[in-house]
Design a protein around this motif. Sequence first.
Motif, PDB file in Angstrom:
ATOM      1  N   ALA A 333      38.543 -14.966  28.672  1.00  0.00           N
ATOM      2  CA  ALA A 333      39.874 -14.363  28.626  1.00  0.00           C
ATOM      3  C   ALA A 333      40.725 -14.719  29.842  1.00  0.00           C
ATOM      4  O   ALA A 333      41.943 -14.568  29.803  1.00  0.00           O
ATOM      5  CB  ALA A 333      39.750 -12.840  28.503  1.00  0.00           C
ATOM      6  N   GLY A 334      40.096 -15.156  30.919  1.00  0.00           N
ATOM      7  CA  GLY A 334      40.856 -15.487  32.117  1.00  0.00           C
ATOM      8  C   GLY A 334      41.302 -14.282  32.923  1.00  0.00           C
ATOM      9  O   GLY A 334      42.030 -14.430  33.903  1.00  0.00           O
ATOM     10  N   ARG A 335      40.866 -13.087  32.572  1.00  0.00           N
ATOM     11  CA  ARG A 335      41.253 -11.894  33.327  1.00  0.00           C
ATOM     12  C   ARG A 335      40.316 -11.693  34.507  1.00  0.00           C
ATOM     13  O   ARG A 335      39.191 -12.184  34.529  1.00  0.00           O
ATOM     14  CB  ARG A 335      41.247 -10.666  32.426  1.00  0.00           C
ATOM     15  CG  ARG A 335      39.912 -10.301  31.848  1.00  0.00           C
ATOM     16  CD  ARG A 335      40.050  -9.219  30.774  1.00  0.00           C
ATOM     17  NE  ARG A 335      38.767  -8.808  30.259  1.00  0.00           N
ATOM     18  CZ  ARG A 335      38.088  -7.757  30.722  1.00  0.00           C
ATOM     19  NH1 ARG A 335      38.586  -7.044  31.699  1.00  0.00           N
ATOM     20  NH2 ARG A 335      36.920  -7.430  30.193  1.00  0.00           N
ATOM     21  N   GLU A 336      40.804 -10.959  35.484  1.00  0.00           N
ATOM     22  CA  GLU A 336      40.046 -10.726  36.711  1.00  0.00           C
ATOM     23  C   GLU A 336      39.111  -9.536  36.527  1.00  0.00           C
ATOM     24  O   GLU A 336      39.505  -8.494  35.995  1.00  0.00           O
ATOM     25  CB  GLU A 336      40.990 -10.468  37.874  1.00  0.00           C
ATOM     26  CG  GLU A 336      41.824 -11.687  38.256  1.00  0.00           C
ATOM     27  CD  GLU A 336      42.724 -11.406  39.438  1.00  0.00           C
ATOM     28  OE1 GLU A 336      42.949 -10.203  39.733  1.00  0.00           O
ATOM     29  OE2 GLU A 336      43.207 -12.365  40.060  1.00  0.00           O
ATOM     30  N   LEU A 337      37.875  -9.700  36.987  1.00  0.00           N
ATOM     31  CA  LEU A 337      36.863  -8.642  36.934  1.00  0.00           C
ATOM     32  C   LEU A 337      36.417  -8.342  38.366  1.00  0.00           C
ATOM     33  O   LEU A 337      36.056  -9.254  39.124  1.00  0.00           O
ATOM     34  CB  LEU A 337      35.665  -9.067  36.084  1.00  0.00           C
ATOM     35  CG  LEU A 337      35.963  -9.372  34.615  1.00  0.00           C
ATOM     36  CD1 LEU A 337      34.699  -9.845  33.920  1.00  0.00           C
ATOM     37  CD2 LEU A 337      36.526  -8.145  33.916  1.00  0.00           C
ATOM     38  N   ARG A 338      36.435  -7.062  38.736  1.00  0.00           N
ATOM     39  CA  ARG A 338      36.053  -6.661  40.091  1.00  0.00           C
ATOM     40  C   ARG A 338      34.610  -6.159  40.099  1.00  0.00           C
ATOM     41  O   ARG A 338      34.200  -5.414  39.222  1.00  0.00           O
ATOM     42  CB  ARG A 338      36.990  -5.568  40.606  1.00  0.00           C
ATOM     43  CG  ARG A 338      38.425  -6.031  40.750  1.00  0.00           C
ATOM     44  CD  ARG A 338      39.304  -4.975  41.405  1.00  0.00           C
ATOM     45  NE  ARG A 338      39.240  -3.697  40.693  1.00  0.00           N
ATOM     46  CZ  ARG A 338      38.722  -2.583  41.204  1.00  0.00           C
ATOM     47  NH1 ARG A 338      38.198  -2.586  42.416  1.00  0.00           N
ATOM     48  NH2 ARG A 338      38.711  -1.464  40.499  1.00  0.00           N
ATOM     49  N   TYR A 339      33.870  -6.589  41.132  1.00  0.00           N
ATOM     50  CA  TYR A 339      32.468  -6.205  41.278  1.00  0.00           C
ATOM     51  C   TYR A 339      32.217  -5.798  42.737  1.00  0.00           C
ATOM     52  O   TYR A 339      33.007  -6.093  43.642  1.00  0.00           O
ATOM     53  CB  TYR A 339      31.530  -7.375  40.931  1.00  0.00           C
ATOM     54  CG  TYR A 339      31.586  -7.824  39.496  1.00  0.00           C
ATOM     55  CD1 TYR A 339      30.748  -7.286  38.542  1.00  0.00           C
ATOM     56  CD2 TYR A 339      32.486  -8.825  39.091  1.00  0.00           C
ATOM     57  CE1 TYR A 339      30.784  -7.709  37.223  1.00  0.00           C
ATOM     58  CE2 TYR A 339      32.534  -9.255  37.784  1.00  0.00           C
ATOM     59  CZ  TYR A 339      31.681  -8.693  36.851  1.00  0.00           C
ATOM     60  OH  TYR A 339      31.724  -9.120  35.550  1.00  0.00           O
ATOM     61  N   TYR A 340      31.078  -5.120  42.919  1.00  0.00           N
ATOM     62  CA  TYR A 340      30.522  -4.890  44.246  1.00  0.00           C
ATOM     63  C   TYR A 340      29.193  -5.643  44.308  1.00  0.00           C
ATOM     64  O   TYR A 340      28.289  -5.397  43.513  1.00  0.00           O
ATOM     65  CB  TYR A 340      30.298  -3.397  44.518  1.00  0.00           C
ATOM     66  CG  TYR A 340      31.581  -2.643  44.740  1.00  0.00           C
ATOM     67  CD1 TYR A 340      32.251  -2.727  45.946  1.00  0.00           C
ATOM     68  CD2 TYR A 340      32.122  -1.851  43.731  1.00  0.00           C
ATOM     69  CE1 TYR A 340      33.434  -2.036  46.163  1.00  0.00           C
ATOM     70  CE2 TYR A 340      33.301  -1.152  43.929  1.00  0.00           C
ATOM     71  CZ  TYR A 340      33.961  -1.255  45.145  1.00  0.00           C
ATOM     72  OH  TYR A 340      35.129  -0.574  45.342  1.00  0.00           O
ATOM     73  N   ASP A 341      29.103  -6.573  45.271  1.00  0.00           N
ATOM     74  CA  ASP A 341      27.925  -7.418  45.389  1.00  0.00           C
ATOM     75  C   ASP A 341      27.210  -7.134  46.702  1.00  0.00           C
ATOM     76  O   ASP A 341      27.796  -6.580  47.649  1.00  0.00           O
ATOM     77  CB  ASP A 341      28.320  -8.898  45.321  1.00  0.00           C
ATOM     78  CG  ASP A 341      27.264  -9.735  44.617  1.00  0.00           C
ATOM     79  OD1 ASP A 341      26.134  -9.236  44.475  1.00  0.00           O
ATOM     80  OD2 ASP A 341      27.567 -10.866  44.218  1.00  0.00           O
ATOM     81  N   CYS A 342      25.940  -7.530  46.792  1.00  0.00           N
ATOM     82  CA  CYS A 342      25.102  -7.239  47.957  1.00  0.00           C
ATOM     83  C   CYS A 342      25.125  -8.410  48.921  1.00  0.00           C
ATOM     84  O   CYS A 342      25.052  -9.575  48.519  1.00  0.00           O
ATOM     85  CB  CYS A 342      23.675  -6.932  47.516  1.00  0.00           C
ATOM     86  SG  CYS A 342      22.537  -6.663  48.890  1.00  0.00           S
ATOM     87  N   HIS A 343      25.200  -8.118  50.223  1.00  0.00           N
ATOM     88  CA  HIS A 343      25.149  -9.162  51.239  1.00  0.00           C
ATOM     89  C   HIS A 343      23.796  -9.869  51.253  1.00  0.00           C
ATOM     90  O   HIS A 343      23.694 -10.998  51.728  1.00  0.00           O
ATOM     91  CB  HIS A 343      25.410  -8.567  52.625  1.00  0.00           C
ATOM     92  CG  HIS A 343      26.863  -8.476  52.975  1.00  0.00           C
ATOM     93  ND1 HIS A 343      27.648  -9.571  53.214  1.00  0.00           N
ATOM     94  CD2 HIS A 343      27.684  -7.397  53.109  1.00  0.00           C
ATOM     95  CE1 HIS A 343      28.879  -9.186  53.496  1.00  0.00           C
ATOM     96  NE2 HIS A 343      28.924  -7.870  53.428  1.00  0.00           N
ATOM     97  N   GLY A 344      22.768  -9.202  50.739  1.00  0.00           N
ATOM     98  CA  GLY A 344      21.445  -9.816  50.721  1.00  0.00           C
ATOM     99  C   GLY A 344      21.341 -11.003  49.779  1.00  0.00           C
ATOM    100  O   GLY A 344      20.385 -11.774  49.851  1.00  0.00           O
ATOM    101  N   LYS A 345      22.306 -11.180  48.887  1.00  0.00           N
ATOM    102  CA  LYS A 345      22.316 -12.335  47.995  1.00  0.00           C
ATOM    103  C   LYS A 345      22.926 -13.558  48.664  1.00  0.00           C
ATOM    104  O   LYS A 345      22.898 -14.654  48.101  1.00  0.00           O
ATOM    105  CB  LYS A 345      23.096 -11.994  46.724  1.00  0.00           C
ATOM    106  CG  LYS A 345      22.487 -10.856  45.917  1.00  0.00           C
ATOM    107  CD  LYS A 345      23.333 -10.499  44.723  1.00  0.00           C
ATOM    108  CE  LYS A 345      23.365 -11.635  43.719  1.00  0.00           C
ATOM    109  NZ  LYS A 345      24.067 -11.246  42.475  1.00  0.00           N
ATOM    110  N   ASP A 346      23.505 -13.361  49.854  1.00  0.00           N
ATOM    111  CA  ASP A 346      24.179 -14.453  50.556  1.00  0.00           C
ATOM    112  C   ASP A 346      23.296 -14.903  51.714  1.00  0.00           C
ATOM    113  O   ASP A 346      23.190 -14.210  52.723  1.00  0.00           O
ATOM    114  CB  ASP A 346      25.529 -13.969  51.081  1.00  0.00           C
ATOM    115  CG  ASP A 346      26.364 -15.108  51.630  1.00  0.00           C
ATOM    116  OD1 ASP A 346      25.780 -16.159  51.936  1.00  0.00           O
ATOM    117  OD2 ASP A 346      27.587 -14.948  51.736  1.00  0.00           O
ATOM    118  N   PRO A 347      22.620 -16.035  51.641  1.00  0.00           N
ATOM    119  CA  PRO A 347      21.723 -16.456  52.730  1.00  0.00           C
ATOM    120  C   PRO A 347      22.454 -16.782  54.008  1.00  0.00           C
ATOM    121  O   PRO A 347      21.878 -16.744  55.088  1.00  0.00           O
ATOM    122  CB  PRO A 347      21.031 -17.698  52.148  1.00  0.00           C
ATOM    123  CG  PRO A 347      21.978 -18.226  51.133  1.00  0.00           C
ATOM    124  CD  PRO A 347      22.668 -17.017  50.550  1.00  0.00           C
TER     125      PRO A 347
END
Length: 545
Positions: A333-347
Motif C-alpha cells: 500500500a505504500g503507507r507508513e507503519l510505526r514500530y518499536y524495535d530493540c537495540h539488541g537487534k542492531d550489532p
Amino acid sequence: MQVAIYARVSTERQEREQTIESQLALLRAWVQAQGHALNPDHVFTDEGYSGSRLDRPGLDALRDAAREAAFQAVAVLSPDRLARRYAYQVLLLEELRRVGCQVVFLHHPISDDPNDQLLLQIQGAIAEYERALLAERFRRGKLQKARAGQYVGGKAPYGYRYVPKREGVPGHLVIDEPEATVVRMLYRWLIDERLTIRQILKRLNFGPWYPRSGRHPWSPSTVHHILADPVYVGMAYANRYRYVLPKQPRAPRGPRTNEASCRQLKPASDWIPIPVPALVDQTTFDLAQAQLGRNSALSFRHNTRHAYLLRCLLTCGTCGLAMYGVTRRSGTAGRELRYYDCHGKDPVLSARERRCPRRAVRAEELEATVWAHLAQLLADPERLLAQFEQFARAVLEGDAQAQAEHRQLDQRLERLGREERRLLDAYQAEVISLAERAERRALLEQRRRSLLTHREQWEHLHQERLRAQAVLGSLATFCERIGARLAEATFPEQQAILQLLIERIIVNEDTLEIRHVIPLGNTPLGTAEPHPPDGGLCSYGVGQA
C-alpha cells in the motif's frame, strides 16, 4: 597468640612496583620472629585505595574479624598505612582496643604512654600534611610542565605516541603513522561522504581497521573524540577540565568511588596550549565540525516528522536493552507503519555477538494499551487508596506493639553482646577451651543473625507504614488533578504525562510490565522528567499486550 597483618598501597604504580609485597614480607618476618600464629585468612590488603578514606574492603574485613575476636593483635608497617588522617587513626585504634585487639606498628611502636600518644598525633598530622603537600606540588608541577610546552595529558590520543622525557628532552607526542592514516581516513569519510558517526562505526567494525585495544567493536565516543578534538590540528590543551563529584555515581564500588571523577570544562582563558604535530589542517577540521553539527541537527533523536509517544520508556524484556521508534513503509500500500524495535537487534549499537530475537512491536497497539491503562489507573485509584489505607491503619493500630517489639529486639541483642564478652573472658581465663568457645560463639552468631533479620524487617515495615500514612492524603488529589486533563490532552501533553508517571515499560512476549511513579509534589503538567522524582510512590502493573 593469633595475629593479623594489614598492608595498603594507594596507587597503581605502587602495585606494579610490588611495594605491597614488600610490606607483607616485613610483616610476616615480624610475626615469625615474635613466634606468633598467622592464619592465611587474616592477611588483609587494600591495593589502590587512598588512606584518606575509611571505606576500604580490606580494612572493613579486618574490623569485622577483630569484632569477632578472631585474633588478638594486628600488625601494620606504620600509622599512615592504617590511615592518613589523624582522626581516622584515633577512631580505628579506639575501635580495635575496645574489642581487645592490640595494634602494633613495626616502624613506629606506640604504647599507652602519653609521650607515645603525642608522637602518634604528630605523626598523623604530618602524614595528612604531606598528603596535601604532595597533591599541591603534583598539580603545580603539571601546570609548570604544560607552560613549558611539555605534553602532560597522560595517555596519548589515537594517532600519536608519547615519548617520555630523556636526555633533557621533555616528554612529547610523535605521530604514529598507522593510526594517523586511520584518523585522516575518518575525516575524509565525514567530510567527503558525509557519513554519520553510526555509519562510520559500521564501516570500521566490518573492516580491517582496529582500535588501539586490537579488537572490535569501535566505541562511538572514541570516533567522536577523534573527529572533534583540537589536538589533531596541532594544539593540545592542559588545565582544560575540573573534576567534581558525580551527580549519579555508578553502582559498583571501587577504589575511586565517591571521589571527584566527573569532568567539567573550565573557562577557555584557563586552558594552557601545548603545540603538538598536526594530523589534519585547520580547514579540514572546521569542515568536520560543521558536518558534525549538521549530523546532530538531523539525528533521529531530533526527529519531528514521526511522533513516538513512548520514546525513552521502553525496555526489551528479552535482552534488557532499550527500544526505539522506527517508521517503515508498507511494500504493497505504500503507507507508513510505526514500530518499536530493540537495540539488541542492531550489532553496531549493541556490540553483541548475537542479535536479540524479539520482533518489532506495532506502535499504535502498544501506545493505545499503555495510555488506556494509565487513564484507568488515574480515573479509578481505589486500588492504590485501599492499599495505603491498610498501611495507614496498621500504623495507628500496631504502633505501640511494634515499638515494644523493637525494644525487646534491642534488649536481646544487648544480652547477646554481654554473653560474647563473658565468653571471651572465660577463654582468656582458660576456663574453656578454644574449640568450646568456637562452638558456643557459632550458636551466639546464629542467634544474632536471626535477631538482626527480624529488626531489619521491622524497620522496613515501619518505614513503609510511615510513608503510606504521609502520602495517603495527597494521592487522591494527585489522581484527580492529572485525571482531569487526560481527555483533552494534546500529543505533547500526553508524552509529558507518560514521562512524568511511568518509570519504565518492560515489553515481554505476551505481557507488559508497567512501572509507575506517582510524584506527589507540585510538578507542572507540561514538564517531562527523565527520571522519577525522589520520594515518589511506585506501583507495578502487568497487563496483556
